[in-house]
Design an enzyme around this catalytic site. Structure first.
Site, PDB file in Angstrom:
ATOM      1  N   TYR A  91     104.375  76.833  76.954  1.00 17.68           N
ATOM      2  CA  TYR A  91     103.178  76.497  77.719  1.00 17.68           C
ATOM      3  C   TYR A  91     103.506  76.405  79.207  1.00 17.68           C
ATOM      4  CZ  TYR A  91     100.931  74.961  73.331  1.00 17.68           C
ATOM      5  OH  TYR A  91     100.376  74.894  72.080  1.00 17.68           O
TER       6      TYR A  91
ATOM      7  N   HIS B  40      91.624  68.404  74.853  1.00 19.23           N
ATOM      8  CA  HIS B  40      92.974  68.945  74.719  1.00 19.23           C
ATOM      9  C   HIS B  40      93.915  68.007  73.956  1.00 19.23           C
ATOM     10  CE1 HIS B  40      92.227  71.933  78.140  1.00 19.23           C
ATOM     11  NE2 HIS B  40      92.645  72.658  77.127  1.00 19.23           N
TER      12      HIS B  40
ATOM     13  N   ARG C  63      93.391  83.191  82.587  1.00 20.16           N
ATOM     14  CA  ARG C  63      94.686  83.019  81.939  1.00 20.16           C
ATOM     15  C   ARG C  63      94.595  83.597  80.533  1.00 20.16           C
ATOM     16  NH1 ARG C  63      94.915  78.380  78.338  1.00 20.16           N
ATOM     17  NH2 ARG C  63      97.178  78.351  78.517  1.00 20.16           N
TER      18      ARG C  63
HETATM   19  C1  HEM Z   1      87.918  74.157  81.267  1.00 17.45           C
HETATM   20  C2  HEM Z   1      88.280  75.069  80.482  1.00 17.45           C
HETATM   21  C3  HEM Z   1      89.030  74.860  79.205  1.00 17.45           C
HETATM   22  C4  HEM Z   1      88.500  74.608  77.981  1.00 17.45           C
HETATM   23  C5  HEM Z   1      87.026  74.430  77.633  1.00 17.45           C
HETATM   24  C6  HEM Z   1      89.609  74.520  77.063  1.00 17.45           C
HETATM   25  C7  HEM Z   1      89.472  74.256  75.718  1.00 17.45           C
HETATM   26  C8  HEM Z   1      90.503  74.171  74.822  1.00 17.45           C
HETATM   27  C9  HEM Z   1      90.357  73.822  73.445  1.00 17.45           C
HETATM   28  C10 HEM Z   1      89.049  73.454  72.759  1.00 17.45           C
HETATM   29  C11 HEM Z   1      91.581  73.868  72.877  1.00 17.45           C
HETATM   30  C12 HEM Z   1      91.903  73.556  71.413  1.00 17.45           C
HETATM   31  C13 HEM Z   1      92.334  72.114  71.272  1.00 17.45           C
HETATM   32  C14 HEM Z   1      92.391  71.665  69.810  1.00 17.45           C
HETATM   33  O1  HEM Z   1      93.440  71.841  69.170  1.00 17.45           O
HETATM   34  O2  HEM Z   1      91.401  71.125  69.305  1.00 17.45           O
HETATM   35  C15 HEM Z   1      92.514  74.255  73.900  1.00 17.45           C
HETATM   36  C16 HEM Z   1      93.864  74.444  73.726  1.00 17.45           C
HETATM   37  C17 HEM Z   1      94.741  74.661  74.769  1.00 17.45           C
HETATM   38  N1  HEM Z   1      94.446  74.715  76.107  1.00 17.45           N
HETATM   39 FE1  HEM Z   1      92.619  74.666  76.932  1.00 17.45          FE
HETATM   40  N2  HEM Z   1      90.775  74.721  77.729  1.00 17.45           N
HETATM   41  C18 HEM Z   1      90.468  74.934  79.044  1.00 17.45           C
HETATM   42  C19 HEM Z   1      91.346  75.176  80.065  1.00 17.45           C
HETATM   43  C20 HEM Z   1      92.703  75.219  79.923  1.00 17.45           C
HETATM   44  C21 HEM Z   1      93.607  75.482  81.009  1.00 17.45           C
HETATM   45  C22 HEM Z   1      93.234  75.769  82.455  1.00 17.45           C
HETATM   46  C23 HEM Z   1      94.830  75.440  80.493  1.00 17.45           C
HETATM   47  C24 HEM Z   1      96.070  75.693  81.345  1.00 17.45           C
HETATM   48  C25 HEM Z   1      97.262  75.522  81.045  1.00 17.45           C
HETATM   49  C26 HEM Z   1      94.715  75.152  79.066  1.00 17.45           C
HETATM   50  C27 HEM Z   1      95.749  75.028  78.169  1.00 17.45           C
HETATM   51  C28 HEM Z   1      95.599  74.921  76.805  1.00 17.45           C
HETATM   52  C29 HEM Z   1      96.713  75.020  75.873  1.00 17.45           C
HETATM   53  C30 HEM Z   1      98.178  75.243  76.224  1.00 17.45           C
HETATM   54  C31 HEM Z   1      96.163  74.869  74.591  1.00 17.45           C
HETATM   55  C32 HEM Z   1      96.922  74.998  73.267  1.00 17.45           C
HETATM   56  C33 HEM Z   1      96.692  76.413  72.807  1.00 17.45           C
HETATM   57  C34 HEM Z   1      97.605  76.945  71.741  1.00 17.45           C
HETATM   58  O3  HEM Z   1      98.774  76.566  71.627  1.00 17.45           O
HETATM   59  O4  HEM Z   1      97.162  77.868  71.031  1.00 17.45           O
HETATM   60  N3  HEM Z   1      93.402  75.020  78.768  1.00 17.45           N
HETATM   61  N4  HEM Z   1      91.834  74.422  75.083  1.00 17.45           N
END
Ligand code: HEM
Lengths: 202, 356
Positions: free
Chosen positions: B37, B193, B223
């Site tokens: 990450y 998150h 991204r």
């Molecule tokens: C505002 C916009 C964003 C939304 C709506 C969003 C939404 C989400 C959601 C719903 C999850 C799944 C969480 C779960 O397990 O229930 C997630 C995972 C994640 N998000 Fe975001 N996110 C946003 C922006 C970002 C940004 C800017 C980053 C930058 C690093 C980020 C990094 C991550 C990471 C690392 C995961 C885990 C994904 C994985 O390992 O597959 N997110 N996000």
């Protein structure tokens, strides 16, 4: 003792504090079961507080144990309700009169605090005027992510959804809007392989 | 080029497939041979011609079939699309952004005619020709967000910005990597998150939020994120996990090349003009492993990344159980040669697989 220290958890999981007397024109106190002890501690800390307090108490299996002591604290109004659901119309009515300067105190189970918190914020009470203190059971209010049904007072992991009957594992992911934790099917990848239920935090 | 839209399914018989064109332009998410990450954000200002980065809202051969799949999901579960009452204006902002972008970027497919607030929207691939009054909900068959996102690939989270945080107060979510809009709606950036491992401790979400709060109108960002999905199932929702979870156990060495998919999300961030909300489109691309490895660089790299990715990530992404099978399969396509930097296929410069 009715207090429990929750281990550190993820960022969606609420954390609760310790009720402290705060200056205010009026005080609304909502508690269930051992939550009454937190209110009694409050009364001991500041007996004056109760002169302007409306107390809504749901004994939830504690019988009469707390009603006499609560009465003895001399709240302006004491209402003892049979269930949280039955108290909701009253809570809404009281909140509809809320003036600036109302202080809200919530104590007892997570399910009660989460739901009453939603009522208070929906009525426009700022978060800074709401305090919470967990007491008593660590039972959780759970939303089944599959059927969306809520199962109250879940004490074990896994548990059976009261609505669709799936066996769900208990997540720490928490929604304030639902005032509930999330339950997810435990045997989706191996149907029928369901571990024995374990008491939460045991 | 004119796009030939596939007639395909993302469920039951799974006739989804990628053309050679779609394979070459696949947003391969690894710019080096390992993955962890990071705050991997950059400006969303186009990209190489034909790439998924080129347009503001990429339209590809899966468009029409994806929209049919979305309609099926919504009929079964309308809670996949929700908007809290204060988010309607943001919905109009989003409708405008998409209609303007698509009609400018794909004039042969979409047309927008505006006369004051009297708008006419033509969507040729879906056979839509609607007139409505901008900002008047009664003139559309759905709310503005639902109307336009039933016609746009990818999930959408619409974030209200207040108290120095972002709040997930509206969304259309039918192609998600296992998270629930119904559960998460109303949460802030740190709350939704919450289940992600390691990233909180690494300070990633604090820095990411700071970046997002400052995204300006006309200056979108993007991204990539990725996971692994067995069968080209778009709707890997927690809601239906009790139905699809079992599919994860059907991999064999014989079928893995066609069944196991790399799932990539192109996530973009746009500031909306009237509401000051932020919209977060999450566009999902899937590719079978057997198609990934037709690009020698990608075959080598995917093997190394999945072999070495931390257990916490493989567990969270839900492929820890299948990792040995996946890595075994991919090892055939890794001859140990070095790989070039960056995500592009580099077909002309990277050597073919050395048979060993
Ligand atoms: C505002 C916009 C964003 C939304 C709506 C969003 C939404 C989400 C959601 C719903 C999850 C799944 C969480 C779960 O397990 O229930 C997630 C995972 C994640 N998000 Fe975001 N996110 C946003 C922006 C970002 C940004 C800017 C980053 C930058 C690093 C980020 C990094 C991550 C990471 C690392 C995961 C885990 C994904 C994985 O390992 O597959 N997110 N996000």
């Amino acid at each position: 003792m009715s207090t429990f220290r929750f281990p550190p958890s993820i960022t969606s999981r609420p954390v609760y504090g310790t009720l402290a007397p705060r200056p205010g024109k009026a005080h609304l106190m909502i508690a269930d079961a051992e939550g009454a002890e937190a209110l009694l501690d409050l009364a001991a800390a500041d007996p004056e507080l109760f002169a302007n307090a409306h107390v809504i108490f749901i004994p939830k299996g504690t019988g009469d144990r707390f009603t006499e002591p609560l009465k003895a604290a001399n709240p302006s109004i004491l209402h003892v309700g049979p269930s949280y659901a039955a108290s909701v119309p009253r809570i809404r009515r009281v909140l509809s009169d809320a003036h600036m300067g109302l202080q809200v105190y919530l104590a007892g189970t997570e399910g009660l605090m989460g739901q009453a918190m939603n009522e208070a914020t929906a009525a426009g009470i700022p978060h800074s005027a709401i305090q919470t203190e967990h007491r008593g059971s660590v039972a959780r209010r759970m939303q089944c992510v599959h059927c969306k049904g809520i199962t109250e007072d879940v004490m074990t992991d896994p548990f059976v959804c009261a609505h669709c009957g799936l066996t769900l594992f208990v997540r720490d992911h928490y929604s304030r809007r639902h005032a509930a934790f999330q339950g997810v099917c435990i045997d989706a990848e191996d149907p029928g392989n369901i571990p024995d239920p374990v008491e939460l935090y045991s | 080029m004119t796009i030939q839209f596939n007639d395909e399914t993302f469920r039951d018989d799974y006739t989804f497939h990628n053309s050679d064109w779609a394979i070459r332009r696949f947003p391969f998410p690894f710019h080096e041979d390992s993955y962890m990450y990071s705050v991997n954000m950059e400006q969303h200002r186009g990209g190489p011609a034909g790439s998924v980065y080129e347009k503001r809202f990429d339209v590809d051969e899966h468009y029409v079939s994806e929209m049919k799949d979305r309609a099926i999901v919504l009929a079964e579960d309308p809670l996949r699309c929700q908007s809290l009452p204060h988010m309607t204006l943001a919905g109009w902002d989003l409708l405008e952004l998409i209609m303007v972008s698509k009609s400018e970027d794909y004039p042969d497919l979409f047309e927008l005619h505006r006369d004051g607030n009297d708008w006419r929207w033509i969507n040729r691939p879906l056979g839509i020709d609607d007139r409505f009054t901008f900002l008047d909900e009664a003139t559309l068959p759905y709310g503005p967000m639902e109307y336009i996102t039933r016609q746009t690939q990818g999930d959408f989270a619409v974030l209200d910005q207040r108290d120095e945080n972002l709040w997930m107060d509206a969304g259309m979510v039918t192609t998600q990597a296992d998270w629930s809009l119904d559960f998460d709606i109303g949460m802030n950036f740190f709350e939704w998150h919450a289940p992600v491992p390691l990233a909180h401790e690494m300070g990633i979400f604090k820095r990411a939020l700071k970046f997002l709060l400052n995204v300006q109108q006309g200056n979108p960002a993007r991204r990539l994120n990725w996971t692994m999905t067995v069968n080209p199932l778009l709707d890997t929702s927690p809601e239906n996990y009790h139905k699809w979870g079992i599919q994860k156990t059907t991999l064999t060495p014989e079928n893995i090349g066609s069944k196991q998919h790399l799932r990539v999300e192109l996530q973009t961030f746009f500031r909306l003009p009237r509401s000051n909300a932020l919209v977060f489109p999450i566009r999902c691309y899937m590719i079978a492993l057997q198609d990934v490895v037709t690009v020698p660089k990608w075959g080598r790299r995917l093997h190394r990344v999945l072999r070495d990715v931390p257990v916490e990530l493989a567990t969270y992404k839900g492929f820890i159980g299948n990792r040995p099978l996946i890595v075994d399969y991919l090892s055939q396509f890794d001859d140990g040669l070095p790989t070039s930097d960056g995500i592009w296929p580099d077909l002309d410069t990277e050597p073919p697989l050395r048979k060993g």
